[in-house]
Design a protein around this motif. Structure first.
Motif, PDB file in Angstrom:
ATOM      1  N   UNK A 103      20.228  -7.419  32.573  1.00 53.13           N
ATOM      2  CA  UNK A 103      19.669  -6.613  33.648  1.00 53.13           C
ATOM      3  C   UNK A 103      19.352  -7.468  34.873  1.00 53.13           C
ATOM      4  N   UNK A 104      18.898  -8.700  34.636  1.00 55.68           N
ATOM      5  CA  UNK A 104      18.735  -9.612  35.762  1.00 55.68           C
ATOM      6  C   UNK A 104      20.093  -9.927  36.386  1.00 55.68           C
ATOM      7  N   UNK A 105      21.111 -10.132  35.517  1.00 57.63           N
ATOM      8  CA  UNK A 105      22.463 -10.378  36.013  1.00 57.63           C
ATOM      9  C   UNK A 105      22.969  -9.177  36.792  1.00 57.63           C
ATOM     10  N   UNK A 106      22.593  -7.975  36.340  1.00 54.74           N
ATOM     11  CA  UNK A 106      23.028  -6.763  37.035  1.00 54.74           C
ATOM     12  C   UNK A 106      22.376  -6.666  38.412  1.00 54.74           C
ATOM     13  N   UNK A 107      21.115  -7.180  38.534  1.00 52.96           N
ATOM     14  CA  UNK A 107      20.441  -7.165  39.830  1.00 52.96           C
ATOM     15  C   UNK A 107      21.200  -7.993  40.862  1.00 52.96           C
ATOM     16  N   UNK A 108      21.780  -9.139  40.437  1.00 52.00           N
ATOM     17  CA  UNK A 108      22.591  -9.950  41.353  1.00 52.00           C
ATOM     18  C   UNK A 108      23.815  -9.158  41.792  1.00 52.00           C
ATOM     19  N   UNK A 130       8.161  -1.887  34.579  1.00 48.80           N
ATOM     20  CA  UNK A 130       8.195  -1.465  33.183  1.00 48.80           C
ATOM     21  C   UNK A 130       8.365  -2.684  32.280  1.00 48.80           C
ATOM     22  N   UNK A 131       7.948  -2.584  31.017  1.00 51.59           N
ATOM     23  CA  UNK A 131       8.129  -3.694  30.082  1.00 51.59           C
ATOM     24  C   UNK A 131       9.621  -4.026  29.922  1.00 51.59           C
ATOM     25  N   UNK A 132       9.915  -5.303  29.792  1.00 48.91           N
ATOM     26  CA  UNK A 132      11.314  -5.742  29.662  1.00 48.91           C
ATOM     27  C   UNK A 132      11.956  -5.086  28.461  1.00 48.91           C
ATOM     28  N   UNK A 133      11.211  -4.859  27.422  1.00 48.33           N
ATOM     29  CA  UNK A 133      11.765  -4.259  26.205  1.00 48.33           C
ATOM     30  C   UNK A 133      12.279  -2.850  26.432  1.00 48.33           C
ATOM     31  N   UNK A 134      11.800  -2.219  27.503  1.00 51.13           N
ATOM     32  CA  UNK A 134      12.227  -0.843  27.774  1.00 51.13           C
ATOM     33  C   UNK A 134      13.387  -0.780  28.765  1.00 51.13           C
ATOM     34  N   UNK A 135      13.823  -1.960  29.246  1.00 49.35           N
ATOM     35  CA  UNK A 135      14.914  -1.965  30.221  1.00 49.35           C
ATOM     36  C   UNK A 135      16.204  -1.513  29.547  1.00 49.35           C
ATOM     37  N   UNK A 136      16.945  -0.698  30.281  1.00 46.58           N
ATOM     38  CA  UNK A 136      18.256  -0.257  29.785  1.00 46.58           C
ATOM     39  C   UNK A 136      19.083   0.245  30.955  1.00 46.58           C
ATOM     40  N   UNK A 137      20.375   0.333  30.739  1.00 47.74           N
ATOM     41  CA  UNK A 137      21.246   0.877  31.789  1.00 47.74           C
ATOM     42  C   UNK A 137      21.018   2.383  31.947  1.00 47.74           C
ATOM     43  N   UNK A 138      20.598   2.990  30.866  1.00 46.37           N
ATOM     44  CA  UNK A 138      20.256   4.415  30.959  1.00 46.37           C
ATOM     45  C   UNK A 138      19.101   4.606  31.932  1.00 46.37           C
TER      46      UNK A 138
END
Length: 706
Positions: free
Chosen positions: A379-384, A424-432
């Motif tokens: 998700x960090x990579x996706x931010x770039x 949000x908590x990192x554990x809840x991060x998703x592409x959805x």
């Protein structure tokens, strides 16, 4: 025995099966049917591309197995071989098939290749022939020859010997046989085949600047590149090639170098994914894939469109939010299947004809939720990735991606969108979650929100890290440049070393040949010396013999000289006796007698001559007088008729005396006979006189007067 049987029997080596004659093919050095299967398949593909039967050149055609099989498929074939007996076999086999369009000529391959014109041939075969040329002319020259040939033809199929082969040509071969073909647009190892020379399999390659071929599929090349995108900058060092044709997109990766494991894993995973993509995922169709010890490949449908990176680089208008939503929908679909794309980059998004963003590089899809490089968090990579899309600036990805993993430098509404994720908590991060929040975002694009201490600190840290990253990139670029320069120098040294090694090997071979030649000459000289010694002994024995003969001759000569001296002494004594005789009183007193004897001899000869003349005259007178008296004439004629020889002699005598024609009439015919009858009397008188004179002279000479 048939003509073909006799010609085959006369071959120095039955290298290939004899076309159409299995009964003559037993014991051939190579079966050739395995290679023919690949060659026939490539022929059919190239024939379809060209839209006509192909023009084929078979270099080193041997007994014509491949040439004649391709001629049977409709090709126009020209086979060339340096062994005249091979060519004779090919021509004899061709005579059995007058419907074939083929010809076979005798000549050297390297000389013939200089005469090939562009477009003269479509397909060229070079099966286990170029290692001989490399040995004779060097790998650099043959590489140039092959490269020039590839610009003149459609496709080349070649089998190459390896450097590790334990034969005289081995050291001259390049360590990687691909070296001779590496400048071709398409190069693929078809298979490996055993030979009768060593327990090493030789690679069979197909190479072309015009078409690609893999697993029975092929098309004309529209474009190709060794880089996956514009920023790759040789990252894979030539280990990857990408081809675009009318209907297909082709990946051909090397798996035998430093990038081998990653290349092989990617294509295997991509083939597996495309064979069974998740339901609803818009993926291109899989057509072919495979691999061997050196390569891995994949053939799929071609997606019409272009890379998102190229559109951004040109600065074209772009619906950035729509592209992000397209990508997120595909990532969500994968996420539901427990699959993740570990390389979400602007060069792995294709904008199709409808300008929809589509994920590519399916080999990067796996079950581990982790990016392939820093910052590793998906998700960090996706931010770039998001920043590159919305800002339109793409930083070079080496030695790591742009240091921009926070949402604080993003314009609106993307800053708020990403801030919502950070809250949000990192554990809840998703592409959805990202898809839902972006889809719900309604803010307008604008400047980032009000700066706080946290934002200031984060942006400062990121800018410092970005500066360090750029410095590292510069250092890395310099290091790569230096390394490439060193590698080029090392390569040049290796090539020079190879050349020196080859020259050394050739010199050793020449020295060995010279040594053998000198040894042979020495043997000849030894045999000649032995012969000379034998002749010398013979001459010595002959010399001894002739020396003995000379000694004997000298002795005889001395004896002859002694006898000659004695003879001279006797001659001197005889001369003294003659002088004594001539000066003696008796010689003086007998002088009148000697004179009388000599004069008497002269007088007797004169008297004899006078008598002969008088007799002849008398005979003439008698004959003339007799002729005047008829009775005497009749008696003489009657007498002469009884004695014909006498008549003949009288006629000759008459002619000699000139009596014929003087009116003597018949008497003249008998005169020669009468005259001739007198000759014996003359002869007798003369002989008697000479005999008396000879006896007298002998008595004078032998008389011992003291």
């Amino acid at each position: 025995m048939s003509t073909i049987e006799s010609r085959v029997a006369d071959l120095p080596e039955l290298y290939q099966p004899i076309f159409g004659h299995p009964e003559l093919s037993e014991g051939s050095s190579r079966s050739s049917h395995d290679r023919l299967a690949h060659i026939a398949s490539i022929y059919k593909v190239a024939e379809k591309i060209q839209g006509r039967p192909l023009k084929v050149l078979d270099l080193g055609c041997a007994q014509g197995f491949f040439s004649l099989n391709l001629a049977a498929m409709g090709a126009s074939v020209h086979g060339i071989d340096y062994l005249e007996k091979n060519v004779e076999v090919c021509r004899a086999l061709l005579a059995e098939h007058p419907e074939f369009k083929a010809q076979f000529t005798f000549g050297k391959v390297e000389e013939f290749l200089d005469t090939v014109e562009p477009g003269e041939y479509d397909l060229v075969l070079g099966l286990s022939v170029f290692h001989h040329l490399v040995y004779d002319l060097g790998k650099e020259q043959i590489k140039a020859v092959v490269e020039q040939l590839l610009h003149k033809i459609t496709v080349f199929i070649g089998e190459f010997a390896l450097a590790e082969e334990p034969l005289y040509w081995g050291p001259a071969q390049p360590q990687d046989p691909r070296y001779l073909l590496e400048n071709s647009a398409f190069l693929h190892e078809l298979s490996r085949h055993s030979t009768h020379l060593a327990d090493i399999q030789r690679p069979l390659y197909v190479a072309s600047n015009q078409i690609w071929y893999l697993d029975g599929i092929g098309q004309r090349i529209q474009s190709w590149t060794p880089n996956s995108h514009a920023l790759a900058d040789g990252a894979h060092q030539g280990a990857r090639r990408y081809y675009v044709s009318d209907d297909y997109f082709v990946k051909l990766f090397r798996v035998d170098g430093m990038f081998g494991p990653r290349n092989q894993t990617e294509l295997v995973r991509e083939a597996q994914f495309l064979r069974h993509p998740p339901e609803g995922f818009d993926a291109p169709q899989h057509h072919a894939s495979g691999g061997n010890e050196t390569e891995s490949w994949l053939v799929t449908d071609r997606i019409e469109g272009e890379l998102l990176l190229d559109v951004i680089a040109r600065g074209e208008p772009l619906d950035k939010r729509a592209v992000l939503l397209d990508v997120l929908r595909q990532l969500v679909l994968l996420e539901r299947q427990g699959l993740y794309h570990d390389d979400i980059r602007v060069w792995n998004i294709m904008l199709d004809a409808g300008r929809r963003g589509r994920l590519i590089d399916f080999g990067s899809i796996g079950s581990e939720p982790k990016d392939c490089v820093w910052p590793h968090n998906l998700y960090l990579a996706f931010m770039i990735f998001v920043k590159e899309v919305v800002t339109g600036y793409v930083d070079k990805p080496t030695p790591l991606r742009e240091v921009s993993i926070s949402p604080f430098s993003l314009p609106q509404p993307y800053a708020d969108w990403m801030n919502g994720l950070w809250a949000k908590p990192v554990s809840s991060w998703s592409f959805q979650l990202l898809l839902e929040t972006l889809d719900a975002a309604t803010g307008e694009a604008g400047e980032p929100g009000q700066e706080s201490a946290t934002v200031l600190w984060m942006t400062s840290i990121e800018s410092a890290l970005q500066a360090i990253k750029k410095h590292l990139h510069h250092v890395e670029t310099e290091e790569i440049s230096t390394r490439l320069s060193i590698e080029e120098r090392l390569k040049a040294l290796d090539e020079k070393g190879d050349r020196m090694s080859l020259i050394y090997e050739r010199h050793l071979a020449e020295l060995e040949r010279d040594r053998l030649k000198l040894s042979e000459q020495l043997n000849v000289y030894c045999r000649a010396n032995q012969t000379m010694e034998e002749q010398l002994r013979t001459y010595q024995a002959s010399s001894d013999h002739w020396y003995q003969r000379a000694v004997e001759n000298e002795a005889r000569a001395a004896a002859s000289e002694a006898r000659a001296a004695a003879g001279e002494a006797r001659a001197a004594a005889s001369e003294q006796r003659v002088q004594a005789l001539l000066s003696s009183t008796s010689w003086f007193l007998t002088k009148p007698v000697r004179v009388t004897m000599v004069q008497g001899s002269r007088v007797s000869r004169s008297l004899l001559a006078f008598g002969k003349a008088a007799l002849r005259k008398g005979v003439v007178v008698v004959i003339r007088k007799a002729a005047a008296r008829p009775d005497a004439k009749r008696r003489i004629i009657k007498l002469l008729n009884h004695y014909p020889p006498l008549a003949a002699r009288l006629r000759q005598f008459a002619r000699n005396q000139g009596l014929a024609g003087h009116g003597a009439g018949p008497v003249a015919s008998v005169m020669p006979g009468m005259a001739q009858s007198m000759h014996p009397v003359d002869d007798a008188l003369s002989s008697r006189a000479h005999e008396v004179l000879h006896k007298f002279e002998k008595a004078i000479k032998t008389k011992d007067v003291r």
